[in-house]
Scaffold this motif. Structure first.
Motif, mmCIF file in Angstrom:
data_model
loop_
_atom_site.group_PDB
_atom_site.id
_atom_site.type_symbol
_atom_site.label_atom_id
_atom_site.label_comp_id
_atom_site.label_asym_id
_atom_site.label_seq_id
_atom_site.Cartn_x
_atom_site.Cartn_y
_atom_site.Cartn_z
ATOM 1 N N ILE A 1 0.957 -1.417 -0.024
ATOM 2 C CA ILE A 1 -0.549 -0.356 0.311
ATOM 3 C C ILE A 1 0.599 1.663 0.363
ATOM 4 N N GLU A 2 0.542 2.023 -0.743
ATOM 5 C CA GLU A 2 1.354 3.688 -1.037
ATOM 6 C C GLU A 2 1.081 4.436 0.338
ATOM 7 N N GLN A 3 -0.606 4.599 -0.504
ATOM 8 C CA GLN A 3 -1.423 5.453 0.632
ATOM 9 C C GLN A 3 -3.085 4.976 0.888
ATOM 10 N N VAL A 4 -3.202 5.583 1.726
ATOM 11 C CA VAL A 4 -4.924 5.693 1.539
ATOM 12 C C VAL A 4 -5.624 6.704 2.408
ATOM 13 N N GLY A 5 -6.760 7.584 1.531
ATOM 14 C CA GLY A 5 -6.744 8.132 1.806
ATOM 15 C C GLY A 5 -8.185 8.888 1.024
ATOM 16 N N SER A 6 -9.245 9.934 1.215
ATOM 17 C CA SER A 6 -9.856 10.547 -0.038
ATOM 18 C C SER A 6 -9.440 10.222 -1.141
ATOM 19 N N PRO A 7 -10.651 11.003 -2.168
ATOM 20 C CA PRO A 7 -9.765 10.905 -3.997
ATOM 21 C C PRO A 7 -9.020 12.353 -3.690
ATOM 22 N N MET A 8 -10.153 13.718 -2.958
ATOM 23 C CA MET A 8 -8.690 14.823 -2.769
ATOM 24 C C MET A 8 -7.491 14.758 -2.247
ATOM 25 N N THR A 9 -7.274 14.382 -1.094
ATOM 26 C CA THR A 9 -6.178 14.314 -0.002
ATOM 27 C C THR A 9 -4.661 12.989 -0.982
ATOM 28 N N LEU A 10 -5.409 12.315 -1.683
ATOM 29 C CA LEU A 10 -4.796 11.531 -2.823
ATOM 30 C C LEU A 10 -3.916 12.681 -3.797
ATOM 31 N N TYR A 11 -5.017 13.068 -3.901
ATOM 32 C CA TYR A 11 -4.555 14.370 -5.310
ATOM 33 C C TYR A 11 -3.322 15.741 -4.618
ATOM 34 N N GLN A 12 -4.457 16.043 -4.105
ATOM 35 C CA GLN A 12 -3.808 17.384 -3.806
ATOM 36 C C GLN A 12 -2.443 17.438 -2.717
ATOM 37 N N ARG A 13 -1.722 16.006 -1.331
ATOM 38 C CA ARG A 13 -1.277 16.088 -1.059
ATOM 39 C C ARG A 13 -0.269 14.365 -0.907
ATOM 40 N N PRO A 14 -0.340 13.681 -2.523
ATOM 41 C CA PRO A 14 0.979 12.627 -2.417
ATOM 42 C C PRO A 14 1.580 12.214 -1.445
ATOM 43 N N GLU A 15 1.936 11.387 -0.896
ATOM 44 C CA GLU A 15 2.723 11.133 0.330
ATOM 45 C C GLU A 15 4.194 10.579 -0.738
ATOM 46 N N THR A 16 3.810 9.575 -1.586
ATOM 47 C CA THR A 16 5.155 9.107 -2.897
ATOM 48 C C THR A 16 5.031 9.464 -4.314
ATOM 49 N N LEU A 17 6.246 9.370 -4.509
ATOM 50 C CA LEU A 17 6.762 9.625 -6.088
ATOM 51 C C LEU A 17 5.800 8.804 -6.599
ATOM 52 N N PHE A 18 5.638 7.574 -6.623
ATOM 53 C CA PHE A 18 4.511 6.633 -7.355
ATOM 54 C C PHE A 18 2.784 7.248 -6.968
ATOM 55 N N VAL A 19 2.456 7.475 -5.914
ATOM 56 C CA VAL A 19 0.932 8.335 -6.308
ATOM 57 C C VAL A 19 0.714 9.295 -6.825
ATOM 58 N N ALA A 20 1.828 10.018 -7.257
ATOM 59 C CA ALA A 20 1.628 11.235 -7.437
ATOM 60 C C ALA A 20 1.754 11.605 -9.117
ATOM 61 N N GLY A 21 2.269 10.410 -9.304
ATOM 62 C CA GLY A 21 2.309 9.630 -10.542
ATOM 63 C C GLY A 21 1.350 9.585 -11.305
ATOM 64 N N PHE A 22 0.149 8.092 -10.825
ATOM 65 C CA PHE A 22 -0.596 7.968 -10.510
ATOM 66 C C PHE A 22 -1.478 8.532 -10.966
ATOM 67 N N ILE A 23 -2.590 9.018 -9.453
ATOM 68 C CA ILE A 23 -3.414 10.044 -9.257
ATOM 69 C C ILE A 23 -3.163 11.237 -10.559
ATOM 70 N N GLY A 24 -4.334 11.375 -11.138
ATOM 71 C CA GLY A 24 -4.575 12.748 -11.917
ATOM 72 C C GLY A 24 -4.614 12.734 -13.580
ATOM 73 N N SER A 25 -5.584 13.297 -13.780
ATOM 74 C CA SER A 25 -5.506 12.734 -15.067
ATOM 75 C C SER A 25 -5.058 14.357 -15.659
ATOM 76 N N PRO A 26 -4.749 15.007 -17.163
ATOM 77 C CA PRO A 26 -3.071 14.004 -17.075
ATOM 78 C C PRO A 26 -2.348 13.969 -16.141
ATOM 79 N N LYS A 27 -1.358 13.196 -16.053
ATOM 80 C CA LYS A 27 -0.660 12.849 -14.533
ATOM 81 C C LYS A 27 0.577 14.539 -14.661
ATOM 82 N N MET A 28 0.648 14.107 -13.061
ATOM 83 C CA MET A 28 1.553 15.581 -12.638
ATOM 84 C C MET A 28 2.855 15.735 -13.252
ATOM 85 N N ASN A 29 3.564 16.721 -13.243
ATOM 86 C CA ASN A 29 4.825 16.789 -13.942
ATOM 87 C C ASN A 29 5.503 16.583 -12.719
#
Length: 348
Positions: free
Chosen positions: A213-241
């Protein structure tokens, strides 16, 4: 409805391949929890262990406070909806929905009442006498869900139920599933590789990667504050730069993230000079794919009516309060550290 708790779960197959090394997760009663991640991350295996369709190598699973680790699937108070509809082609919709109740020898009047209620919830009233071949893909999936509803389980499990539908039907079924969860007020656990499905359906998302498990949280928590580089690159469309090198180092990070919509664009001045490579016009939004000598390839979100052409020069400035700094291990750096760094750069 029931809560689900997994403690020190491990899954190793006979060839000694460990797909889930050690996992702990608590799923709240009544929540719509989505397990999301790339193919092979272990999300479907985890769902099947909760269902009792896969054995647990080590650890324990409780549903509604009852240890079900070694309990048969039929005795776990769950109902599962699979990617394939698994309908009987020779049976009508009504007979497909009440098949399990007939096996359980429920009285006919109870079966009819449950079928009628499920048909009402799923808008299947006019289809009860049809065979599966006469239904659309979305209607077939609703029949499969109806078969689960009549069991009145404590937990619903969904294993990529929309992956066989076209884009328009997937959108429609996402809305219907969200409404169904509100009406039933029951715990639902849903597996998908589609982060858009996860963001639109879930009140809690579990992002998985390589069985962990990389991170657990609400959709907007994961979007606004990804705790790992993997979550940052996975959540969001288009992806985070995600930017490496000197720019990231200037902010005290190994990698610096900035979402496409959090970059200010100018034709006159800005932090990064870029050249437009490709433009996607999507109606309300446009996406410009650009190249920068300082930051490399990036994506920028713009208004749909933004006027620009391939080859244009633009200047980009990231919004300081929307930067996401990560260390060499791919972990998010503390907010205070980035604020101090920004202050030293006179950016705040």
């Amino acid at each position: 409805m029931a809560e689900v708790t997994l403690v020190d779960i491990e899954k190793t197959f006979r060839d000694n391949t460990t797909v889930i090394p050690n996992l702990n997760l608590h799923i709240e009663e009544g929540s719509f929890t989505v397990l999301v991640g790339p193919s092979g991350c272990g999300k479907s295996t985890l769902l099947r262990m909760i269902a009792g369709l896969e054995t647990v190598t080590r650890g324990s699973i409780t549903i509604g406070g009852r240890d079900v680790t070694d309990v048969e699937a039929s005795q776990r108070d769950i109902a599962m909806v699979f990617q394939s509809y698994a309908l009987f082609p020779h049976m009508t919709v009504a007979r497909n929905i009440d098949f399990g109740m007939r096996l359980a020898k429920l009285p006919a009047d109870q079966r009819q009442a449950k079928v009628a209620e499920a048909a009402r919830l799923l808008h299947l009233e006019e289809l009860l006498d049809r065979k599966p071949a006469e239904l659309s893909g979305g209607q077939r999936q609703r029949v499969a869900i109806g078969r689960a509803i009549v069991r009145n389980p404590g937990v619903f499990l969904f294993d990529e139920p929309l992956s066989n539908l076209d884009a328009a039907l997937r959108t429609k079924m996402r809305v219907e599933l969200a409404e169904l969860h509100q009406r039933l007020d029951t715990t639902m656990i849903y597996v998908t590789h589609d982060q858009i499905e996860a963001m639109t359906l879930a009140d809690c998302i579990v992002v998985m990667n390589a069985g962990r498990i990389e991170q657990v949280g609400s959709p907007m928590t994961l979007y606004q504050r990804p705790e790992t580089l993997f979550v940052a690159g996975f959540i969001g469309s288009p992806k985070m730069n995600l930017i490496d090198g000197l720019i990231a180092e200037a902010y005290g990070a190994t990698t610096l993230g900035i979402r496409p919509e959090h970059i200010d664009v100018s034709r006159e001045h800005g932090d990064w000079r870029v050249t437009v490579r490709v433009i996607e016009k999507l109606g309300a939004d446009s996406f410009a794919y650009v190249d920068s000598e300082q930051a490399g390839a990036m994506t920028v979100r713009l208004p749909g009516d933004a006027e620009m052409a391939t080859g244009d020069t633009l200047y980009l400035t990231p919004r300081p309060d929307q930067l996401h700094p990560f260390d060499a291990d791919g972990r998010r750096l503390p907010d205070e550290a980035i604020r101090r760094r920004l202050a030293s750069l006179s950016l705040v």
